[in-house]
Write a protein that holds these residues in place. Sequence first.
Motif, PDB file in Angstrom:
ATOM      1  N   LEU A   1      36.097  29.700  35.684  1.00  0.00           N
ATOM      2  CA  LEU A   1      35.290  30.811  36.191  1.00  0.00           C
ATOM      3  C   LEU A   1      36.135  31.738  37.052  1.00  0.00           C
ATOM      4  N   ILE A   2      36.889  31.159  37.966  1.00  0.00           N
ATOM      5  CA  ILE A   2      37.724  31.955  38.870  1.00  0.00           C
ATOM      6  C   ILE A   2      38.748  32.769  38.074  1.00  0.00           C
ATOM      7  N   GLU A   3      39.411  32.132  37.131  1.00  0.00           N
ATOM      8  CA  GLU A   3      40.434  32.828  36.335  1.00  0.00           C
ATOM      9  C   GLU A   3      39.818  33.951  35.508  1.00  0.00           C
ATOM     10  N   LYS A   4      38.695  33.682  34.852  1.00  0.00           N
ATOM     11  CA  LYS A   4      38.103  34.686  33.958  1.00  0.00           C
ATOM     12  C   LYS A   4      37.455  35.834  34.725  1.00  0.00           C
ATOM     13  N   VAL A   5      36.859  35.537  35.861  1.00  0.00           N
ATOM     14  CA  VAL A   5      36.290  36.614  36.674  1.00  0.00           C
ATOM     15  C   VAL A   5      37.418  37.487  37.238  1.00  0.00           C
ATOM     16  N   THR A   6      38.511  36.873  37.656  1.00  0.00           N
ATOM     17  CA  THR A   6      39.665  37.641  38.127  1.00  0.00           C
ATOM     18  C   THR A   6      40.184  38.537  37.006  1.00  0.00           C
ATOM     19  N   ASP A   7      40.313  37.982  35.803  1.00  0.00           N
ATOM     20  CA  ASP A   7      40.777  38.783  34.658  1.00  0.00           C
ATOM     21  C   ASP A   7      39.833  39.955  34.385  1.00  0.00           C
TER      22      ASP A   7
ATOM     23  N   MET B   1      37.876  41.522  36.566  1.00  0.00           N
ATOM     24  CA  MET B   1      38.057  42.516  37.623  1.00  0.00           C
ATOM     25  C   MET B   1      39.337  43.320  37.401  1.00  0.00           C
ATOM     26  N   VAL B   2      40.401  42.637  37.040  1.00  0.00           N
ATOM     27  CA  VAL B   2      41.679  43.317  36.805  1.00  0.00           C
ATOM     28  C   VAL B   2      41.579  44.261  35.609  1.00  0.00           C
ATOM     29  N   ALA B   3      40.787  43.897  34.601  1.00  0.00           N
ATOM     30  CA  ALA B   3      40.599  44.770  33.441  1.00  0.00           C
ATOM     31  C   ALA B   3      39.971  46.101  33.850  1.00  0.00           C
ATOM     32  N   VAL B   4      39.174  46.076  34.896  1.00  0.00           N
ATOM     33  CA  VAL B   4      38.514  47.298  35.369  1.00  0.00           C
ATOM     34  C   VAL B   4      39.371  48.034  36.398  1.00  0.00           C
TER      35      VAL B   4
ATOM     36  N   PRO C   1      46.708  40.473  42.859  1.00  0.00           N
ATOM     37  CA  PRO C   1      47.061  39.632  44.008  1.00  0.00           C
ATOM     38  C   PRO C   1      46.053  39.688  45.164  1.00  0.00           C
ATOM     39  N   VAL C   2      45.212  40.713  45.182  1.00  0.00           N
ATOM     40  CA  VAL C   2      44.257  40.833  46.289  1.00  0.00           C
ATOM     41  C   VAL C   2      42.804  40.736  45.816  1.00  0.00           C
ATOM     42  N   THR C   3      42.605  40.267  44.599  1.00  0.00           N
ATOM     43  CA  THR C   3      41.247  40.038  44.096  1.00  0.00           C
ATOM     44  C   THR C   3      40.848  38.620  44.459  1.00  0.00           C
ATOM     45  N   TRP C   4      39.825  38.508  45.294  1.00  0.00           N
ATOM     46  CA  TRP C   4      39.355  37.211  45.765  1.00  0.00           C
ATOM     47  C   TRP C   4      38.125  36.807  44.988  1.00  0.00           C
ATOM     48  N   VAL C   5      38.078  35.565  44.568  1.00  0.00           N
ATOM     49  CA  VAL C   5      36.895  34.997  43.923  1.00  0.00           C
ATOM     50  C   VAL C   5      36.577  33.699  44.655  1.00  0.00           C
ATOM     51  N   ARG C   6      35.333  33.561  45.058  1.00  0.00           N
ATOM     52  CA  ARG C   6      34.949  32.314  45.723  1.00  0.00           C
ATOM     53  C   ARG C   6      33.691  31.765  45.072  1.00  0.00           C
TER      54      ARG C   6
END
Length: 74
Positions: free
Chosen positions: A21-27, A29-32, A39-44
């Motif tokens: 979940l963390i990896e895919k949500v980060t991906d 966000m980065v796509a947008v 490096p500064v996208t936080w997922v908790r």
Amino acid sequence: MPLVTIEVIRDVFTSDQKTALIEKVTDAMVAVEGEALRPVTWVRIVEIEQGNWAIGGQCLSAADVQAMTIAAPS
């Protein structure tokens, strides 16, 4: 610095699923927002105790949620 919070019922997801979940949500966000913000996208993930989450006035346990996923059509 974006912060994404995912709330789940405790004991529904495994450690591996939470990592995914963390990896895919980060991906996502980065796509947008662009690779420079990775490096500064936080997922908790915040885990809510069983019985403290309800749908339609009915409290849910981890077993209830797992039964829903089994019964859900593909």
